[in-house]
Write an enzyme that holds these catalytic residues in place. Structure first.
Site, short mmCIF file in Angstrom:
data_model
loop_
_atom_site.label_atom_id
_atom_site.label_comp_id
_atom_site.label_asym_id
_atom_site.label_seq_id
_atom_site.Cartn_x
_atom_site.Cartn_y
_atom_site.Cartn_z
N ARG A 247 11.56 -6.76 3.80
CA ARG A 247 11.67 -5.31 3.88
C ARG A 247 12.78 -4.57 4.46
O ARG A 247 13.16 -5.09 5.74
CB ARG A 247 10.34 -5.00 4.48
N LYS B 66 0.82 -1.12 -0.20
CA LYS B 66 -0.08 0.00 -0.09
C LYS B 66 0.87 1.21 0.08
O LYS B 66 0.61 2.17 -0.75
CB LYS B 66 -1.08 0.04 1.35
N ARG C 201 -8.65 1.07 10.21
CA ARG C 201 -8.11 0.01 10.35
C ARG C 201 -9.21 -1.06 11.11
O ARG C 201 -8.97 -2.14 11.23
CB ARG C 201 -6.65 -0.29 11.17
N ARG D 250 12.43 -2.89 9.88
CA ARG D 250 11.35 -2.47 11.06
C ARG D 250 11.17 -3.00 12.11
O ARG D 250 11.19 -4.42 12.01
CB ARG D 250 9.90 -2.15 10.28
N ARG E 253 0.38 -9.16 13.43
CA ARG E 253 -0.26 -8.14 12.65
C ARG E 253 -1.23 -8.66 11.58
O ARG E 253 -2.25 -8.17 11.21
CB ARG E 253 0.93 -7.33 12.37
P1 AMP Z 1 1.82 0.21 9.23
O1 AMP Z 1 2.93 1.09 8.85
O2 AMP Z 1 0.74 0.81 8.25
O3 AMP Z 1 2.00 -1.23 8.87
O4 AMP Z 1 1.47 0.25 10.59
C1 AMP Z 1 2.34 0.00 11.66
C2 AMP Z 1 1.67 -0.22 13.01
O5 AMP Z 1 1.24 1.13 13.52
C3 AMP Z 1 0.29 -1.00 13.02
O6 AMP Z 1 0.76 -2.46 13.19
C4 AMP Z 1 -0.21 -0.45 14.15
O7 AMP Z 1 0.52 -0.99 15.54
C5 AMP Z 1 -0.13 1.12 14.14
N1 AMP Z 1 -1.04 1.70 13.34
C6 AMP Z 1 -0.91 2.16 11.98
N2 AMP Z 1 -2.25 2.75 11.49
C7 AMP Z 1 -3.09 2.33 12.75
C8 AMP Z 1 -4.48 2.60 12.62
N3 AMP Z 1 -5.13 3.16 11.85
N4 AMP Z 1 -5.14 2.23 13.89
C9 AMP Z 1 -4.34 1.64 14.64
N5 AMP Z 1 -3.11 1.45 14.71
C10 AMP Z 1 -2.49 1.93 13.75
#
Ligand code: AMP
Length: 209
Positions: A121, A13, A85, A154, A165
């Site tokens: 990644r 994404k 989410r 990461r 996740r």
């Molecule tokens: P991402 O980079 O989108 O994979 O997000 C990494 C982490 O950030 C996720 O595993 C969540 O812990 C937190 N996170 C990101 N976006 C959200 C969201 N919309 N709601 C809650 N937690 C989020």
């Protein structure tokens, strides 16, 4: 355009959102990036979010909703990457918007491919560039080809957190596919291809090409 990008962690994404931002100038709001920046800067938000991100859990809605509401102010074109989410966030987003969404793009990929992508990644902790050891290596080896900073894995890309996740995604985020389908907003893009090919599919799905 007012867009939401939906899909499992590792589906690409963020890569596609950045490509669309470059091509059309629409602002990407990536909640994961914003939370990681808050952690890096040790802000009060970062201190609260850290424990959840490390466990691969969702950060509480109230915190995330507030960041998105602030960023959305005055924007007429945006790409939400990683938000909403869960259903409560989707309902909150509707309240925040003065004009409705144009589309929700769902990037589809099977679990094995997701795990392979997340495992390889590498990210630049300075400029946020994202690479993959096999599919998209940095031309500068283990440094960022844009800014020269050493690349890192990461923290939440370790096998145990990845599993959690994906589980959180299935339980809390995947129901949004049907939710947006019922609102006639969903556009499905098969993400099992190179970033360039997926981008071509994305443009087609949005009627941009
Ligand atoms: P991402 O980079 O989108 O994979 O997000 C990494 C982490 O950030 C996720 O595993 C969540 O812990 C937190 N996170 C990101 N976006 C959200 C969201 N919309 N709601 C809650 N937690 C989020």
């Amino acid at each position: 355009m007012r867009l939401v990008f939906l899909g499992a962690p590792g589906v690409g994404k963020g890569t596609q959102a950045k490509k669309l931002e470059q091509a059309y100038g629409w602002t990407v709001i990536a909640t994961g990036d914003l939370l990681r920046a808050a952690i890096a800067n040790n802000t009060p938000l970062g201190q609260q979010a850290k424990q959840y991100i490390e466990r691969g859990e969702l950060v509480p809605d109230a915190l995330v909703n507030q960041i998105v509401a602030e960023r959305l102010q005055g924007l007429s074109d945006f790409i939400l990457d990683g938000y909403p989410r869960n259903l409560a966030q989707a309902e909150m987003l509707e309240q925040m918007l003065s004009q409705p969404l144009d589309a929700v793009v769902y990037f589809a990929l099977d679990t094995e491919a997701l795990i392979a992508r997340l495992g390889g990644r590498r990210i630049c902790p300075n400029c946020g560039a994202v690479y993959h050891q096999i599919a998209n290596p940095s031309k500068a080896g283990d440094r960022c080809e844009r800014c020269g900073t050493p690349l890192v894995v990461r923290e939440d890309d370790n096998p145990e957190t990845i599993r959690n996740r994906l589980k959180v995604y299935e339980e809390q985020t995947a129901p949004l596919i049907a939710y947006y389908e019922s609102k006639n907003l969903l556009r499905r893009v098969d993400a099992d291809a190179t970033p360039e090919e997926v981008f071509a599919r994305l443009l087609q799905a949005l009627g941009l090409q």
